[in-house]
Design a protein around this motif. Structure first.
Motif, mmCIF file in Angstrom:
data_model
loop_
_atom_site.group_PDB
_atom_site.id
_atom_site.type_symbol
_atom_site.label_atom_id
_atom_site.label_comp_id
_atom_site.label_asym_id
_atom_site.label_seq_id
_atom_site.Cartn_x
_atom_site.Cartn_y
_atom_site.Cartn_z
ATOM 1 N N PRO A 102 -5.878 -12.384 23.938
ATOM 2 C CA PRO A 102 -6.639 -11.184 23.578
ATOM 3 C C PRO A 102 -7.738 -11.476 22.570
ATOM 4 O O PRO A 102 -8.795 -10.860 22.593
ATOM 5 C CB PRO A 102 -5.594 -10.242 22.990
ATOM 6 C CG PRO A 102 -4.434 -11.078 22.636
ATOM 7 C CD PRO A 102 -4.485 -12.298 23.506
ATOM 8 N N LEU A 103 -7.514 -12.473 21.705
ATOM 9 C CA LEU A 103 -8.525 -12.774 20.692
ATOM 10 C C LEU A 103 -9.772 -13.350 21.367
ATOM 11 O O LEU A 103 -10.896 -13.038 20.990
ATOM 12 C CB LEU A 103 -7.963 -13.758 19.665
ATOM 13 C CG LEU A 103 -8.719 -13.841 18.352
ATOM 14 C CD1 LEU A 103 -8.848 -12.471 17.712
ATOM 15 C CD2 LEU A 103 -8.034 -14.792 17.407
ATOM 16 N N ILE A 116 -14.866 -1.001 23.328
ATOM 17 C CA ILE A 116 -14.394 -0.146 24.417
ATOM 18 C C ILE A 116 -15.560 0.689 24.939
ATOM 19 O O ILE A 116 -15.730 0.868 26.147
ATOM 20 C CB ILE A 116 -13.236 0.757 23.949
ATOM 21 C CG1 ILE A 116 -12.106 -0.098 23.373
ATOM 22 C CG2 ILE A 116 -12.710 1.599 25.103
ATOM 23 C CD1 ILE A 116 -10.943 0.680 22.815
ATOM 24 N N SER A 117 -16.365 1.154 24.013
ATOM 25 C CA SER A 117 -17.481 2.014 24.370
ATOM 26 C C SER A 117 -18.507 1.272 25.238
ATOM 27 O O SER A 117 -19.158 1.850 26.099
ATOM 28 C CB SER A 117 -18.102 2.549 23.082
ATOM 29 O OG SER A 117 -19.394 2.967 23.307
ATOM 30 N N VAL A 166 -5.741 -3.248 22.912
ATOM 31 C CA VAL A 166 -7.174 -2.946 22.969
ATOM 32 C C VAL A 166 -7.774 -3.512 24.259
ATOM 33 O O VAL A 166 -8.542 -2.840 24.951
ATOM 34 C CB VAL A 166 -7.905 -3.519 21.726
ATOM 35 C CG1 VAL A 166 -9.409 -3.394 21.883
ATOM 36 C CG2 VAL A 166 -7.439 -2.819 20.468
ATOM 37 N N VAL A 167 -7.387 -4.750 24.595
ATOM 38 C CA VAL A 167 -7.891 -5.358 25.830
ATOM 39 C C VAL A 167 -7.496 -4.506 27.029
ATOM 40 O O VAL A 167 -8.293 -4.281 27.945
ATOM 41 C CB VAL A 167 -7.367 -6.801 25.976
ATOM 42 C CG1 VAL A 167 -7.725 -7.372 27.330
ATOM 43 C CG2 VAL A 167 -7.923 -7.684 24.877
ATOM 44 N N ALA A 173 -10.787 1.560 30.749
ATOM 45 C CA ALA A 173 -11.803 2.511 30.297
ATOM 46 C C ALA A 173 -12.399 3.348 31.429
ATOM 47 O O ALA A 173 -12.532 4.560 31.317
ATOM 48 C CB ALA A 173 -12.896 1.771 29.538
ATOM 49 N N ASN A 174 -12.733 2.675 32.537
ATOM 50 C CA ASN A 174 -13.388 3.406 33.621
ATOM 51 C C ASN A 174 -12.423 3.786 34.733
ATOM 52 O O ASN A 174 -12.834 4.012 35.858
ATOM 53 C CB ASN A 174 -14.539 2.566 34.170
ATOM 54 C CG ASN A 174 -15.623 2.402 33.140
ATOM 55 O OD1 ASN A 174 -16.284 3.353 32.752
ATOM 56 N ND2 ASN A 174 -15.793 1.173 32.650
#
Lengths: 334, 330
Positions: A102-103, A116-117, A166-167, A173-174
């Motif tokens: 993830p990093l 994310i945005s 978060v990943v 997200a979509n």
């Protein structure tokens, strides 16, 4: 039973890497389908081609040094024919991807909100406020506490499990119909792994997306998958629904793997099963005959097919080659 | 009595800060740990990342300094003496060896395997070059490799082979204890099986002891006789393999054990419910198992060869749990 339309269809995919002037296939004729609302696990050891399969579906391979043939069909499109610009519209929007580290997949200089945005900005015409609402919604969905504050944090301020969440939020997200997760929990502790796997199951229940889960861990497979494809040396050697695979493994490779899982010892002489020999390198890989044959030399040559293909031995259970019918462990009577 | 005894070991790292870079606080990586390793047995040390398990191993072999506490080797106090060149600590240095997680970076890439394995022998014994060669061949044979390997360099081997060379090197000085820090974490399942089998075979052959450090509960269960579960630098539970795995008492142990993936897909749902129940219990009962500073309580005797870190005031804490559990299941 109604014919279920598959979400993603991979037909005879070949991915070759260049070694000097020749190409050697790391993925060698893989065909599979992903249906709506299912988790398809692809399991195998390092070098079996499982990650190469994922990166080529995503179009992330290096075009100069790889040769790809076959089809990856999504909504009547062959993804392999797309140019980079069109591919970018599919990636993140139709196919979300979760990587092992993830990093490494987060930008250290961007806040969580911006990362994310970014995915939303690229694929939708939401305004700032809508994006903020969506990011909050996503962070809640992946179980991040205090999302208002975490949004302003940088990746290094979060723990490994939080980063992976978060990943996953970025991948979701979509609301992509397809998610490809490459070893999503390998770098995490068991308790965090359990939480992330639960999260993936919940997401799948909520969104109905199809997930391709790539892993080397049979425990992860047993906990999450609906269907499993076992890969060895660039090919699928066995494919079955998860209950069937664990209850009735047939291919010698699958059986050997299951036998080498550490267990509590019954006696002092109890030993783990070791697969004979080693995985051959890409250049030395025999392209003819059963690729697992050198690892089970005590099985007669006649047991193998000359050109092994996947046979459907019972409904939805496919096994490559015929050697499984004659297979027994070394020193064991058939 | 074990031949290695660790008593109230503490390893604290200072946190510096402020204008004068003074010590503000300490990270208590290891905070009061006791353990005894018996000859010929395997002691499993389990914990999640950051729990301090590797620090214990490194302190025993002298790669970290103990802040306080003692390490006894066959009755001799050897705390922080591992690097000492004094004659009286020579046996300790020779008898305790280590296998690292990452075999590649633990070997000098410019040395042939012959020299990699021979180095400990050259340090501790005065063999002739021929004797060394013969011994290296023997060691390679034990870990299932042939003579040719001697003249190759580390990069010419696969990960599993390199890890086996690491095992051979650790055995080269005829040690009595090998500290194995995540020896198979980077390996594939089938290669891991090979390395674990070798480690057990060598143990039987040489009567070795292992301190087996791992986050993988399955591997530790396979290898160990005794086990300690570590959290926040302290042991939450310690005892025989059977006691800890079959009758876990501390909430953290229960949480770890319930998080192990279940190999049976048909019981997946039940397993998930059970895991989430334990997780909720862990959140709810944290104050019963950790003091106000979040520190793990001292270990108490719970049964034969079974110690659990329970709240001192409430000796019947387990009874309370039972009440809570039955209350929840209603």
């Amino acid at each position: 039973m109604a014919v279920e339309r598959s979400l993603l269809e991979v037909n005879n995919l070949q991915v070759g890497f260049r070694f000097g002037e020749v190409y050697h296939n790391a993925v060698d004729g893989v065909s599979l389908t992903l249906k709506n609302n299912e988790i398809l696990a692809i399991v195998g050891e390092s070098g079996c081609g499982k990650s190469t399969l994922a990166t080529s579906i995503m179009g992330l391979h290096d075009p100069k040094n790889t040769k790809i043939s076959g089809e990856v069909l999504y909504k009547d499109l062959n993804l392999l024919d797309l140019n980079e610009k069109l591919y970018n519209r599919i990636r993140g929007n139709d196919i979300g991807m979760i990587f092992q580290d993830p990093l490494g997949s987060l930008n250290p200089l961007m806040t969580i909100f911006n990362q994310i945005s970014e995915a939303l900005e690229y694929h939708s015409d939401m305004n700032e406020e809508q994006r903020k609402a969506r990011v909050l919604e996503l962070l809640n969905q992946v179980g991040i506490p205090r999302p208002e504050q975490i949004m302003k944090a940088y990746p290094h301020e979060l723990s490994g499990g939080m980063r992976q969440r978060v990943v996953i939020a970025i991948a979701l997200a979509n609301k992509p119909p397809i998610i490809i997760a490459d070893e999503p929990t390998t770098a995490l502790d068991v308790t965090i792994q359990a939480q992330i796997l639960d999260l993936m199951n919940d997401i799948q229940d909520e969104t109905g997306s199809g997930i391709i889960l790539i892993t080397h861990d049979l425990g992860v497979v047993a906990e999450t998958a609906d269907r499993v494809a076992v890969m060895y040396a660039g090919q699928i050697v066995e494919e079955a629904p998860v209950e069937e695979l664990f209850a009735n493994p047939l291919h010698p490779y699958t059986r050997s793997l299951l036998n080498s899982i550490p267990h509590e010892l019954e006696s002092d002489d109890d030993e783990l099963h070791v697969i004979h020999g080693t995985v051959p390198s890409l250049q030395k890989l025999p392209r003819k005959g059963c690729r697992f044959a050198p690892r089970i030399p005590w099985i007669a040559d006649e047991a193998h097919e000359e050109d092994p293909v996947l046979h459907e031995v019972s409904p939805n259970h496919k096994v490559r080659c015929t050697c499984w019918k004659h297979f027994h462990f070394e020193g064991e009577e058939k | 009595m074990g031949f290695i005894e660790v008593k109230d070991l503490k390893v604290h790292y200072p946190i510096r800060g402020g204008v004068l870079n003074t010590i503000q606080d300490h990270v208590r990586a290891v905070d009061g740990v006791n353990l005894t390793i018996e000859s010929g047995k395997t002691y499993g040390l389990v914990g999640e990342s950051g729990s301090g398990k590797t620090t214990i191993g490194k302190t025993i072999i002298g790669l970290e300094k103990a802040t306080s506490g003692q390490i006894f080797y066959e009755g001799q106090n050897v705390t922080n003496k591992a690097r000492s060149r004094k004659e009286k600590y020579a046996a300790y240095n020779k008898d305790v060896q280590m296998i690292f997680q990452d075999a590649t970076s633990s070997m000098n890439p410019k040395k042939r395997i012959l020299d990699v394995i021979a180095e400990p022998m050259r340090n501790y014994f005065s063999y002739t070059p021929d004797e060394i060669k013969r011994k290296v061949v023997d060691l390679l044979e034990i870990v299932g490799m042939n003579e040719e390997a001697m003249y190759k360099y580390p990069h010419e081997f696969s990960g599993g082979q390199r890890q086996r060379i690491g095992v051979a090197r650790a055995v080269a000085s005829d040690p009595k204890l090998i500290i194995a820090d995540e020896p198979t974490s980077a390996l594939d399942l089938s290669v891991q099986a090979q390395v674990l089998n070798f480690m057990r075979r060598i143990q039987k052959e040489f009567g070795l002891s292992y301190l087996f450090i791992s986050h993988d509960l399955g591997v530790v269960q396979h290898m160990s006789d005794d086990i300690a579960i570590m959290h926040k630098g302290r042991f939450v539970e310690q005892g025989s393999r059977k006691a800890v795995y079959n009758n876990p008492q501390h909430i953290y142990t229960k949480r770890l054990l319930s998080a192990i993936p279940d190999m049976d897909p048909t019981t997946r749902h039940a397993h998930k419910i059970e895991r989430q129940r334990v997780e909720a219990e862990y959140d709810a009962q944290e104050t019963d198992y950790y003091d106000t500073d979040g520190r793990v309580y001292d270990l108490q005797n719970f049964g034969e060869n079974h110690l659990v870190a329970l709240k001192p005031e409430a000796p019947n804490a387990s009874l309370q749990n039972e009440k809570l559990n039955t209350g929840g299941e209603r």
